[in-house]
Design an enzyme around this catalytic site. Structure first.
Site, PDB file in Angstrom:
ATOM      1  N   THR A  35       0.667  -1.194   0.005  1.00 17.53           N
ATOM      2  CA  THR A  35       0.072   0.127  -0.177  1.00 17.53           C
ATOM      3  C   THR A  35       0.938   1.521  -0.163  1.00 17.53           C
ATOM      4  OG1 THR A  35      -0.111  -0.148   2.383  1.00 17.53           O
ATOM      5  CG2 THR A  35      -1.911  -1.110   1.172  1.00 17.53           C
ATOM      6  N   PHE A  71       4.640   0.197  11.890  1.00 18.15           N
ATOM      7  CA  PHE A  71       3.535   0.958  11.174  1.00 18.15           C
ATOM      8  C   PHE A  71       2.731   0.056  10.238  1.00 18.15           C
ATOM      9  CE2 PHE A  71       6.286   4.381  11.938  1.00 18.15           C
ATOM     10  CZ  PHE A  71       5.551   5.475  12.496  1.00 18.15           C
ATOM     11  N   TYR A 139     -10.482  -4.762  12.087  1.00 12.76           N
ATOM     12  CA  TYR A 139      -9.328  -3.822  12.179  1.00 12.76           C
ATOM     13  C   TYR A 139      -8.965  -3.339  13.589  1.00 12.76           C
ATOM     14  CZ  TYR A 139      -6.605   0.667  11.927  1.00 12.76           C
ATOM     15  OH  TYR A 139      -5.691   1.481  12.158  1.00 12.76           O
ATOM     16  N   GLY A 279     -20.642   0.670  10.566  1.00 15.25           N
ATOM     17  CA  GLY A 279     -19.643   0.549  11.226  1.00 15.25           C
ATOM     18  C   GLY A 279     -19.165   1.931  11.934  1.00 15.25           C
TER      19      GLY A 279
END
Ligand code: UDP
Length: 328
Positions: A35, A71, A139, A279
């Site tokens: 990403t 990270f 997540y 959510g």
């Protein structure tokens, strides 16, 4: 210090790497560019390309690192609901591998990129670190599980760690900003409308229990966030795991953000109300008092205008570069 940054080509990781290098630290980045962007890598940092899970043991064994800033992670809420396996493997399992490699190689200083999503729908705001954690998606659950693992590794094996729970990170620092292949975040999407890359922005719900009916978030400038990482790394103590919330302490509604983007860009930015996004909580605002008191963190760019102006400077420069590349 000699620092290993995992995910140093991502948005937050790359800005932290730039700041660490500027401040004289010797930085190595592990990133697989799943990403992240090559353009975001800080000049002066050493790159090891690949997956953290595969590389971490050998990297720490070879490198004599003083600290790790971690990270590298999957971070999209919606995707985590659809593909929890990827989130548990890439986030939780990889971090356990990292903790074991740190332990095996005597690296005792960790800063972990955690999230406000660990709290879920808060009973009240501003959110302090002692409030209940009840993530509403995989997540947030993976990040919370990692925070628990870090606490027990700190207690039993002497690792000194800080988890930083970010609220809505935005803005840019120099040549680094939000530049994702799949964009879901409000400010970059609104700015894409101003760039002419999208027709309009959808407002996910205008019937929330907030002043103007749209959801309220606490936006924190990426450069202020980077400062907190450096302070945490420099003050970690073996055997102690600290957790800090990081936000600006002010809430802005989706409509207020869009209005600020209109002011900064001079573009009308058409907006249309759409159904709520699954959510999403109504309001998330951080209390960052603990980070200010215990870390000595002093955010400098807390007003929304500065955040949007810096994001816009980055987005428009990115748009110009893409345009020139097409012409050339
Ligand atoms: N949002 C929106 N339209 C969009 C993207 C986001 O209305 O196209 C809303 C979203 O529902 C949330 C807020 O903007 O209330 C911030 O969303 P973002 O995805 O930036 O961050 P999150 O709070 O989910 O971490």
């Amino acid at each position: 210090m000699k620092v290993l940054v995992t995910g140093g080509a991502g948005y937050v990781g790359s800005v932290c790497t730039h700041v660490l290098v500027e401040q004289g630290h010797e930085v190595t980045v592990i990133d697989d560019f799943s990403t992240g962007n090559r353009d975001a890598l800080a000049p002066g940092a050493t790159l090891i390309e690949g997956d953290v899970y595969d590389l971490i043991e050998d990297t720490l064994a070879a490198g004599k690192f003083d600290a790790v800033l971690h990270f590298a992670a999957r971070s999209l809420v919606g995707e985590s609901v659809e593909k929890p396996d990827e989130y548990w493997h890439h986030n939780f399992v990889t971090t356990l591998e990292l903790l074991d490699a740190m332990r095996a190689n005597g690296v005792q200083n960790l800063v972990f990129s955690s999230t406000a999503a660990t709290y879920g729908e808060p009973a009240q705001v501003p959110i302090t670190e002692d409030m209940p954690t009840a993530p509403t998606n995989p997540y947030g659950a993976t990040k919370l599980a990692i925070d628990h693992a870090i606490t027990s590794y700190a207690n039993a094996y002497g690792i000194g760690a800080t988890s930083l729970r970010y609220f809505n990170v935005a803005g840019a620092y120099g040549s680094v900003g939000e530049n994702r292949e799949v964009e879901t975040h409000l400010i970059p999407l609104v700015l894409q409308v101003a760039m002419g890359h999208r027709d309009k922005i959808y407002i996910f719900g205008d019937d929330w229990p907030t002043a103007d009916g749209t959801a309220v978030r606490d936006y924190i400038h990426i450069r202020d966030l980077a400062d907190a990482h450096v302070l945490a790394m420099e003050s970690n103590q073996p055997g102690n795991h600290r957790i800090f919330n990081l936000g600006s302490g002010d809430g802005f509604s989706v409509r207020e953000v869009i209005d600020m983007c209109r002011e900064v860009t001079g573009h009308p930015i058409p907006a249309e109300v759409a159904p709520r996004r699954a959510g999403d909580p109504a309001t998330l605002i951080a209390s960052s008092e603990k980070a200010k008191t215990e870390l000595g963190w002093q955010p400098q760019r807390t007003d929304l205008r500065t955040i949007v102006e810096d994001a816009w400077a980055f987005t428009s420069q990115l748009g110009e570069a893409a345009h020139s590349a097409q012409q050339g």
